[in-house]
Design a protein around this motif. Structure first.
Motif: not given
Length: 792
Positions: A216-233, A252-257
């Motif tokens: 979930a995001t309030t800024r979907p326009e920044l998908l092109c600048a997304c470089r990671a997904v973070v979750v709480h440990p 289509g670019h790959e990013i780490p979780v």
């Protein structure tokens, strides 16, 4: 003996205020004398920003500052009370752009600056007249202005000094950026405003798996600048995805979780997109994880080429477009309408973006401890606002970006060598305009080249405003004056609570950096003027009350008395017209008290006081003690409240009535010596009341003072101090008992006995009406004469 009032006025005519002000303009009691032996009191008066509309709240604050200046003069200080205008910065540029149609980036710079200057000049003239009508006792016709060559040269000189000390540097880093104003802004210029938005739930495919992560995001326009997904440990839902990769939809670019404690399990789905420059939390995570950022939004607030199908669109349009594309391609789960807090530029309320820019920075992090120490050392009125400054200091996390990409402001005095990049900073002393003129040097001291690039950027306006106290005390320009005022004087900063994090904070920072000293000893905080319903006044709401509207109806003295009576230090207040009207009626009441007193001569020599005289002097002594303390604490509410109750509830309603027949010798019980005691007491009380009232309602007090007591202004006098012989607790108690008895007798005659207050009444009649007369002591003759009590 005939008693004819010396004063003819029966109603205070505020048109007299113009006459009284003309007296002051010819006199010198308000002018600052640096060579005076008196201790110095410096008021770093807030220089208002000129505006076409100046609402009553601003007038209230300047009237209060003038009360401080007047009170401190009457308490024995030599007061430096300058008037200035803060004319640099964005407001004038935005006005010229909106109403005159001159776009700064498309207009000749000199023409744009001159247009700004002319508009400001016209506004300043109107504001000067308002200040005069408010009865401000200062050199209004010769104010300092922060856009003058002299002031700008001073700002540049302070920058040059900071540069030499190694406190300034240039660096490229993410900054708050206003797309509308096209400039970097400091954290202190960012406000948070609740705005409507969306929450988009987007499916990210997990690489080498049939699974999907919903984010979930309030800024979907920044998908092109997304470089990671973070979750709480500790979030059990996502532990199995730690270290795996997901594929960003559309791009289509790959990013780490990655696990990260800044992910909020309770926000959205608990999985958070990390986009370069999405917000400051993203910036921090990028730094910690060593991610490589991309610039998705440019200086105009448009999406860059890396945004692909939404490139060139404004952020708002891009948001809607990318949601549409996500839906078409099957990545969108749902969209929710939300209301959330959005960081906006306080000047124009435009949502900010975070954009990496090369800017000049002033170091501030290393000074946080000493600034907190200063906050604790200063005396605050009211004390509770100290925490606002301390909280702000604690929140400061980056150095202050001081350069702005605007025009109507003080230029940064730097030239860059075109060959080697050497930064040339000139010697202080004059006003430099690097964008227009060559540097005062023949060749680069580093490489010998002769071609320079003049700096086009300007200072944040707080760079000018933060050194007002140094400017008015002539730092770096008159060492003796600076010593007498800044180093030896008591320094006060009066201001609104809304600019504690800017004007007060930056002043403390800059003054310490330049002098190693604390800028102020005292801080006086005023609240905000609200409309009658308690709503903030704004041109947008159409509820602005102009000071001229009030002054044209009631005059300055009544307005100022209302201010003192209704406005507590640091508290917001409502501007309710009938209360100002009430203040006007009170001043007319006070005028009629003075008119009555003026009926009698002021006896010279010793008089034999009666008990009633001693009582009102004991009340006056208590009043003087309270108001002196309140004036010293800049608490005008207490002064006005105590003054009002003394005049209305004690002096007028009781003492004047008790002493009236004696003063006029209308009763055979009193001779001329008895009358003289009343005359002396009436005049003594009135003289002291005029001195007490003078800082608050200066025209009526000065007018009455000159008509009755002296050709010299009341404002050239000292606040009264009560002689010890006036203080008498026993007499106070007896007098207050008589006040209660007076009220009982008046009520009994009117409501029980059906008599007029002037009718005779016997002791037995009063007793039958429930009023038993006690032993009256020294009050007996005055009391019996007042109520026309007969025995038998």
């Amino acid at each position: 003996m005939e008693f004819k009032p010396k004063l003819e006025l029966k109603r205070w005519d505020f048109k007299i205020e113009d006459q009284v002000r003309s007296w002051w303009e010819k006199e010198d009691w308000w002018k600052f004398d640096p060579n005076s032996p008196k201790p110095k009191f410096v008021i770093d008066t807030p220089p208002p920003y000129p505006a076409p509309l100046w609402h009553i709240g601003a007038a209230v604050s300047y009237a209060m500052h003038d009360m401080i200046a007047r009170a401190m003069r009457m308490m024995g200080y030599e007061v430096l009370y300058p008037i200035g205008f803060d004319r640099n910065g964005l407001p004038i540029e935005l006005y010229v752009e909106k109403y005159l149609g001159l776009t700064p980036w498309k207009t000749d710079r000199e023409k744009f600056l001159e247009t700004c200057r002319q508009v400001l000049d016209s506004w300043v003239e109107k504001m000067k007249e308002t200040l005069k009508r408010l009865l401000i006792a200062a050199d209004i016709d010769n104010p300092y202005q922060t856009d003058s060559p002299d002031y700008r040269a001073f700002t540049q000189a302070t920058f040059i000094e900071a540069w030499k000390k190694g406190l300034v540097y240039e660096a490229e880093r993410p900054n708050n950026w206003c797309p509308k104003c096209r400039t970097t802004i400091a954290d202190a210029e960012v406000e948070y405003k609740e705005m409507k938005g969306i929450m988009a739930y987007i499916k990210f495919k997990v690489k080498d798996s049939d699974e999907e992560l919903v984010i979930a995001t309030t800024r979907p326009e920044l998908l092109c600048a997304c470089r990671a997904v973070v979750v709480h440990p500790d979030d059990e839902r996502y532990k199995k995805y730690h270290g795996k990769k997901v594929i960003v939809p559309i791009y289509g670019h790959e990013i780490p979780v990655l696990p990260h404690k800044m992910a909020d399990p309770n926000f959205g789905t608990g999985a958070m997109m990390v986009c370069s420059f999405g917000d400051w939390r993203d910036v921090q995570i990028f730094r910690e994880l060593g991610l490589t950022p991309v610039k998705a939004i440019d200086e105009e607030g448009k999406m860059t080429e890396c945004a692909g199908p939404i490139a060139g669109l404004k952020v708002k349009e891009a948001k809607m477009k990318i949601v549409e594309l996500l839906k078409e391609q099957g990545y969108l789960v749902k969209v929710e309408d939300i209301v959330h807090k959005v960081p906006v530029h306080e000047r124009c309320e435009t949502p900010i973006e975070i954009i990496p820019m090369k800017e000049y920075y002033l170091k501030q992090l290393e000074f946080k401890d000493v600034l907190k120490k200063y906050a604790e050392e200063m005396k605050w009125q009211p004390e509770r606002y100290k925490k606002n400054l301390l909280q702000w200091i604690d929140s400061v996390s980056t150095d202050w970006p001081i350069s702005r990409r605007r025009f109507y402001a003080t230029e940064i005095p730097v030239w860059t060598c075109k060959r080697c990049g050497y930064k040339y900073v000139p010697p202080p002393g004059r006003y430099y305009r690097p964008w227009k003129e060559d540097p005062p040097i023949d060749k680069c001291p580093k490489c010998g080249a002769r071609e320079w690039e003049g700096e086009k950027r300007v200072f944040d306006t707080w760079m000018d405003s933060s050194v007002t106290v140094l400017y008015i005390t002539k730092y770096m320009r008159d060492e003796e004056f600076w010593k007498k005022t800044f180093l030896e004087g008591v320094k006060l900063r009066p201001q609104g609570y809304d600019i504690i994090r800017t004007w007060l904070y930056y002043s403390l920072l800059r003054v310490h950096q330049l002098t190693g000293k604390r800028a102020f000893d005292l801080v006086f905080i005023n609240g905000m003027g609200l409309d009658p319903k308690g709503k903030k006044m704004s041109k947008r709401y159409g509820n602005v009350i102009m000071p001229e509207e009030i002054l044209n109806k009631y005059g300055a003295d009544a307005t100022r008395f209302w201010i003192a009576l209704e406005v507590k230090p640091g508290e917001n207040y409502r501007v309710i017209e009938n209360k100002i009207q009430g203040a006007q009626k009170f001043l007319t009441k006070f005028l009629n008290v003075a008119r009555y007193v003026s009926s009698f001569p002021y006896p010279e020599g010793r008089v034999e006081l009666r008990e009633a005289d001693k009582w009102i002097l004991a009340e006056l002594a208590e009043l003087i003690e309270k108001v002196r303390k309140a004036y010293a604490e800049m608490d005008f509410h207490t002064v006005a409240e105590e003054f009002y109750h003394f005049v209305w509830d004690k002096f007028s309603s009781h003492y004047i009535e008790l002493s009236k027949k004696r003063a006029r010798m209308m009763d055979e019980r009193f001779d001329e010596e008895d009358a003289k005691a009343a005359w002396w007491t009436l005049h003594t009380v009135l003289k002291n009341l005029l001195l007490i009232l003078a800082p608050i309602s200066p025209a009526i007090s000065d007018y009455l003072w000159r008509r009755l007591y002296s050709s010299e202004s009341v404002h050239a006098q000292r606040l009264p101090e009560a002689p010890e012989e006036w203080r008498d607790e026993a007499t106070l108690e007896k007098g207050r008992a008589i006040m209660e008895l007076n009220s009982k007798v008046w009520k009994a005659k009117k409501e029980v006995l059906g008599k007029k207050l002037s009718d005779p009444v016997t002791v037995e009649e009063l007793k039958s009406a429930g009023v038993e007369l006690p032993e009256l002591g020294g009050f007996e003759e005055d009391f019996m004469a007042l109520h026309n009590v007969v025995r038998g």
